[in-house]
Design a protein around this motif. Structure first.
Motif, PDB file in Angstrom:
ATOM      1  N   GLU A  37       0.807  -1.219   0.000  1.00 21.28           N
ATOM      2  CA  GLU A  37       0.000   0.000   0.000  1.00 21.28           C
ATOM      3  C   GLU A  37       0.845   1.276   0.000  1.00 21.28           C
ATOM      4  N   ASP A  38       2.161   1.162  -0.113  1.00 25.13           N
ATOM      5  CA  ASP A  38       3.056   2.321  -0.004  1.00 25.13           C
ATOM      6  C   ASP A  38       2.727   3.448  -0.981  1.00 25.13           C
ATOM      7  N   ARG A  39       2.427   3.111  -2.221  1.00 25.84           N
ATOM      8  CA  ARG A  39       2.130   4.167  -3.211  1.00 25.84           C
ATOM      9  C   ARG A  39       0.851   4.917  -2.844  1.00 25.84           C
ATOM     10  N   GLN A  40      -0.142   4.183  -2.338  1.00 24.82           N
ATOM     11  CA  GLN A  40      -1.383   4.837  -1.939  1.00 24.82           C
ATOM     12  C   GLN A  40      -1.148   5.759  -0.738  1.00 24.82           C
ATOM     13  N   LEU A  41      -0.370   5.263   0.242  1.00 27.46           N
ATOM     14  CA  LEU A  41      -0.068   6.083   1.413  1.00 27.46           C
ATOM     15  C   LEU A  41       0.696   7.340   1.014  1.00 27.46           C
ATOM     16  N   GLU A  42       1.670   7.175   0.143  1.00 17.70           N
ATOM     17  CA  GLU A  42       2.455   8.317  -0.325  1.00 17.70           C
ATOM     18  C   GLU A  42       1.549   9.360  -0.995  1.00 17.70           C
ATOM     19  N   ALA A  43       0.623   8.908  -1.804  1.00 18.49           N
ATOM     20  CA  ALA A  43      -0.286   9.833  -2.495  1.00 18.49           C
ATOM     21  C   ALA A  43      -1.212  10.534  -1.499  1.00 18.49           C
ATOM     22  N   LEU A  44      -1.718   9.807  -0.519  1.00 20.61           N
ATOM     23  CA  LEU A  44      -2.612  10.414   0.474  1.00 20.61           C
ATOM     24  C   LEU A  44      -1.870  11.460   1.306  1.00 20.61           C
ATOM     25  N   ILE A  45      -0.668  11.144   1.712  1.00 21.05           N
ATOM     26  CA  ILE A  45       0.133  12.086   2.501  1.00 21.05           C
ATOM     27  C   ILE A  45       0.482  13.311   1.669  1.00 21.05           C
ATOM     28  N   LYS A  46       0.835  13.091   0.415  1.00 15.37           N
ATOM     29  CA  LYS A  46       1.147  14.205  -0.493  1.00 15.37           C
ATOM     30  C   LYS A  46      -0.072  15.109  -0.682  1.00 15.37           C
ATOM     31  N   GLY A  77      -2.149  15.723   1.580  1.00 13.05           N
ATOM     32  CA  GLY A  77      -2.353  16.469   2.821  1.00 13.05           C
ATOM     33  C   GLY A  77      -3.083  15.715   3.915  1.00 13.05           C
ATOM     34  N   VAL A  78      -3.266  14.427   3.737  1.00 15.97           N
ATOM     35  CA  VAL A  78      -3.932  13.627   4.756  1.00 15.97           C
ATOM     36  C   VAL A  78      -2.920  13.266   5.846  1.00 15.97           C
ATOM     37  N   PRO A  79      -3.201  13.629   7.107  1.00 15.56           N
ATOM     38  CA  PRO A  79      -2.285  13.246   8.186  1.00 15.56           C
ATOM     39  C   PRO A  79      -2.245  11.719   8.331  1.00 15.56           C
TER      40      PRO A  79
END
Length: 59
Positions: free
Chosen positions: A18-27, A29-31
């Protein structure tokens, strides 16, 4: 009421990452503490709704 942003990342097998999804969510602005990660093989499962609801209510 203050605006909060939440995210949901899902992979359908334990082998998927799930790393790519997490990276996109954080980018976006999702904490990180507001991101639900679901590793579920059952596409009809509603478990994510329960997890997401709990996260929102805890805030």
């Amino acid at each position: 009421m203050d605006n909060r942003i939440y995210g949901y990342a899902r992979v359908s097998t334990r082998e998927q990452n799930e790393d790519r999804q997490l990276e996109a969510l954080i980018k976006f602005g999702v904490p990180e503490q507001n991101i639900i990660i679901d590793k579920s093989s059952c596409k009809d499962s509603n478990d994510y709704l329960v997890k997401f609801g709990r996260l929102v209510l805890q805030q």
